[in-house]
Design a protein around this motif. Sequence first.
Motif: not given
Ligand code: C2E
Length: 287
Positions: A60, A62-63, A74-75, A87, A94, A118, A236-237, A258, A263
Amino acid sequence: DKARRHRHSHERYVEGQDEQHLRQLMLIRDLQEAVDNGELWMAYQPKVDTTTGNVCQFEALMRWRHPTLGFVPPDEFIGLAERSGNIGLLTDWMLDHVCEQLSDWKRQGCHLSVAINLSASDVIDPGLSMHIHELFETYGLSPDQLALEVTESAVMQDVDAATETLMALSQMGLTIAVDDYGTGYSSLAQIRRLPVNELKIDKSFVLKLDTQQEDLTIVRSTIEMGHHLGLKIVAEGVENSASAEILSHLRCDYLQGYWIAKPMPAEAITDWLDEFKPLSLSAETAH
Ligand code: C2E
Ligand code: MG
Ligand code: MG
Ligand code: MG
């Protein structure tokens, strides 16, 4: 002249800073409204088990669509929420949202498992495990339906408090993954002492795995060491079939990226699952 030049460069520097700073203040100010006005939603990205080719879990993510600034990644906003002490607001929303979603899916006959991310302050919150326990009761969920992803740096900020929380959640039956593994400074020797089940190799090592020899070396040895310590390995990735094949060959347990799916909004998940054909990865033929 020197002074003016200095002042000029200083002003330019401050100008850019100001804009950035203003945006950050706006975002922090608007976090509560984002929760209250339904501007947040969760996107779900599948993970596939390499031994079966089937989907085993969704992460999951967040957006946020801000009413005037548009989509905020989210970054950007997670870090701001962490640093401004907000947070907990997002985590509470969430947790409730994901648990409700899981119970909705259950009603539709879909028993899914979701991993949540988390932050450091969540992991040291002594009330977290009880809160999650209560949500399980409220929504009629079982522990296999929720998993946790925590970064090394979040845990290492206060190892003792984090260990306590994670221990309680682990005893409840939740699996725990170390997210972004390889980007922090902790060793497997340190991680081994935590109640951790999985290592999630950071995407920076995976994205170009099919062409970068160094990444391949790092990923291979991480999988080997992790397995020796009894940990499951997630990559991942994963963006192409070549990387998926390599990872499967290396006996990586789970793949996410991807290449499998981006997502997706919750509404799209059941249809996507209906269409999904198990991946056939050629691990058996190679070794
Ligand atoms: P994360 O948990 O390491 O999530 C992986 C990120 O890589 C996600 O970015 C995802 O969309 C992206 N990703 C997945 N597959 C691929 C791929 O094949 N290629 C590329 N280039 N990217 C891929 P996203 O969704 O932008 O989230 C970024 C970070 O934000 C997450 O990294 C996590 O650290 C944080 N985050 C997101 N949602 C939450 C949340 O609900 N709570 C908290 N505490 N942090 C969150
Ligand atoms: Mg994650
Ligand atoms: Mg990650
Ligand atoms: Mg990350």
